[in-house]
Design a protein around this motif. Sequence first.
Motif, PDB file in Angstrom:
ATOM      1  N   CYS A   1      51.806  40.215  50.464  1.00  0.00           N
ATOM      2  CA  CYS A   1      51.541  39.558  51.735  1.00  0.00           C
ATOM      3  C   CYS A   1      50.180  39.767  51.937  1.00  0.00           C
ATOM      4  N   VAL A   2      49.364  38.607  52.472  1.00  0.00           N
ATOM      5  CA  VAL A   2      48.117  39.090  52.720  1.00  0.00           C
ATOM      6  C   VAL A   2      47.830  39.603  54.143  1.00  0.00           C
ATOM      7  N   ARG A   3      48.981  39.450  54.816  1.00  0.00           N
ATOM      8  CA  ARG A   3      48.834  40.049  56.329  1.00  0.00           C
ATOM      9  C   ARG A   3      49.440  41.413  56.441  1.00  0.00           C
ATOM     10  N   CYS A   4      50.520  41.761  55.671  1.00  0.00           N
ATOM     11  CA  CYS A   4      51.073  43.119  55.844  1.00  0.00           C
ATOM     12  C   CYS A   4      51.143  44.059  54.520  1.00  0.00           C
ATOM     13  N   LEU A   5      50.708  43.395  53.464  1.00  0.00           N
ATOM     14  CA  LEU A   5      50.452  43.970  52.286  1.00  0.00           C
ATOM     15  C   LEU A   5      51.897  44.177  51.600  1.00  0.00           C
ATOM     16  N   GLU A   6      53.025  43.839  52.054  1.00  0.00           N
ATOM     17  CA  GLU A   6      54.264  44.338  51.482  1.00  0.00           C
ATOM     18  C   GLU A   6      54.392  43.316  50.300  1.00  0.00           C
ATOM     19  N   PRO A   7      55.222  43.971  49.284  1.00  0.00           N
ATOM     20  CA  PRO A   7      55.325  43.091  48.078  1.00  0.00           C
ATOM     21  C   PRO A   7      56.226  41.887  48.106  1.00  0.00           C
ATOM     22  N   ILE A   8      55.955  40.892  47.516  1.00  0.00           N
ATOM     23  CA  ILE A   8      56.864  39.685  47.792  1.00  0.00           C
ATOM     24  C   ILE A   8      56.968  38.934  46.409  1.00  0.00           C
ATOM     25  N   GLY A   9      57.963  38.456  46.569  1.00  0.00           N
ATOM     26  CA  GLY A   9      58.266  37.272  45.112  1.00  0.00           C
ATOM     27  C   GLY A   9      58.538  35.795  45.542  1.00  0.00           C
ATOM     28  N   LEU A  10      57.974  34.966  45.035  1.00  0.00           N
ATOM     29  CA  LEU A  10      58.053  33.470  45.026  1.00  0.00           C
ATOM     30  C   LEU A  10      58.386  32.630  43.922  1.00  0.00           C
ATOM     31  N   ASP A  11      59.307  31.583  44.073  1.00  0.00           N
ATOM     32  CA  ASP A  11      59.489  30.884  43.158  1.00  0.00           C
ATOM     33  C   ASP A  11      58.392  29.887  43.075  1.00  0.00           C
ATOM     34  N   ALA A  12      57.809  29.824  41.758  1.00  0.00           N
ATOM     35  CA  ALA A  12      57.000  29.033  41.465  1.00  0.00           C
ATOM     36  C   ALA A  12      57.437  27.767  40.691  1.00  0.00           C
ATOM     37  N   ASP A  13      57.310  26.328  41.165  1.00  0.00           N
ATOM     38  CA  ASP A  13      57.746  25.388  40.548  1.00  0.00           C
ATOM     39  C   ASP A  13      56.437  24.328  40.287  1.00  0.00           C
ATOM     40  N   ALA A  14      56.098  24.144  39.121  1.00  0.00           N
ATOM     41  CA  ALA A  14      54.901  23.527  38.890  1.00  0.00           C
ATOM     42  C   ALA A  14      55.047  22.303  38.027  1.00  0.00           C
ATOM     43  N   ASP A  15      54.733  21.191  38.588  1.00  0.00           N
ATOM     44  CA  ASP A  15      54.863  19.735  37.883  1.00  0.00           C
ATOM     45  C   ASP A  15      53.537  19.567  37.236  1.00  0.00           C
ATOM     46  N   PHE A  16      53.491  18.871  35.934  1.00  0.00           N
ATOM     47  CA  PHE A  16      52.255  18.311  35.358  1.00  0.00           C
ATOM     48  C   PHE A  16      52.540  17.558  34.544  1.00  0.00           C
ATOM     49  N   GLN A  17      51.283  16.717  34.454  1.00  0.00           N
ATOM     50  CA  GLN A  17      51.443  15.497  33.311  1.00  0.00           C
ATOM     51  C   GLN A  17      49.914  15.594  32.592  1.00  0.00           C
ATOM     52  N   GLU A  18      50.120  15.439  31.203  1.00  0.00           N
ATOM     53  CA  GLU A  18      48.802  15.343  30.710  1.00  0.00           C
ATOM     54  C   GLU A  18      48.854  14.704  29.325  1.00  0.00           C
ATOM     55  N   MET A  19      47.726  13.824  28.977  1.00  0.00           N
ATOM     56  CA  MET A  19      47.536  13.152  27.762  1.00  0.00           C
ATOM     57  C   MET A  19      46.852  13.984  26.690  1.00  0.00           C
ATOM     58  N   PHE A  20      47.549  13.893  25.500  1.00  0.00           N
ATOM     59  CA  PHE A  20      47.098  14.728  24.472  1.00  0.00           C
ATOM     60  C   PHE A  20      46.590  13.547  23.414  1.00  0.00           C
ATOM     61  N   SER A  21      45.423  13.067  23.372  1.00  0.00           N
ATOM     62  CA  SER A  21      44.760  12.228  22.482  1.00  0.00           C
ATOM     63  C   SER A  21      44.887  12.390  21.017  1.00  0.00           C
ATOM     64  N   TYR A  22      45.215  11.224  20.246  1.00  0.00           N
ATOM     65  CA  TYR A  22      44.874  11.266  18.782  1.00  0.00           C
ATOM     66  C   TYR A  22      43.436  11.264  18.524  1.00  0.00           C
ATOM     67  N   PRO A  23      42.983  12.364  17.579  1.00  0.00           N
ATOM     68  CA  PRO A  23      41.894  12.121  17.137  1.00  0.00           C
ATOM     69  C   PRO A  23      40.996  10.976  16.902  1.00  0.00           C
ATOM     70  N   ASP A  24      41.765   9.957  16.720  1.00  0.00           N
ATOM     71  CA  ASP A  24      41.202   8.795  16.115  1.00  0.00           C
ATOM     72  C   ASP A  24      41.548   7.610  17.032  1.00  0.00           C
ATOM     73  N   ALA A  25      41.864   8.219  18.506  1.00  0.00           N
ATOM     74  CA  ALA A  25      42.249   7.147  19.383  1.00  0.00           C
ATOM     75  C   ALA A  25      41.303   6.068  19.598  1.00  0.00           C
ATOM     76  N   ASP A  26      40.016   6.243  19.464  1.00  0.00           N
ATOM     77  CA  ASP A  26      38.922   5.063  19.700  1.00  0.00           C
ATOM     78  C   ASP A  26      39.208   4.138  18.435  1.00  0.00           C
TER      79      ASP A  26
END
Length: 212
Positions: free
Chosen positions: A79-104
């Motif tokens: 915790c940035v205020r009291c410096l006590e250890p904390i644990g948080l659930d991290a749920d990360a959403d993502f989307q990415e395009m992986f192109s073919y080398p000859d996409a053009d």
Amino acid sequence: MSTRLDHHNPLVFDTHELGRRPGAMQRLSRTIDAPRDFGIQGVIEVPEGAPVELELRLESVMEGVLVTGTARALAKGECVRCLEPIGLDADADFQEMFSYPDADDRGRVKAEPGDDAEDDEDRLFLEDGLFDLEPVLRDAVVLALPMQPVCQDDCEGLCSECGVRLADEPGHHHDAVDIRWAALQGLAGSIQDGEKDELSGAESGVDEKQEK
């Protein structure tokens, strides 16, 4: 193009099953060990080796493979205020395009000559049908984590005078002393000490006269 990716790496995925057929889709579930420095270093991060659950959807499109997914893990920090250890659930959403080398060469609209090199720097490419999810996953987890984590929204932090955690001692306070009065008290103390010294000197003089 020869691959530089290791297919044994749990964060490297194979797209050959899609067969470069636009519209083909594949769903994957995988639990991997968190790599090193996975989060916001020195603030909050997923410990190295901790389980990270991945749910992915791979979709074949004309330009390459569109990867959409979610990562779930437990991040740890303090915790940035009291410096006590904390644990948080991290749920990360993502989307990415992986192109073919000859996409053009497969119908993609080319950028202007001056912009093509810069555009390619921002794009991620498949290498022999493989892609490495780690850089995408790192960015997603960092964005999902708070820059200033707290143990609870109303955390009062630490006492600025003695450092005690205020949540542990409700009503904790220190008697405030006006700095101006403190200075006067110090001056009064000095005067009293001076008067005592003068009295002691006078008494010594009287004693000496009496002895004579």
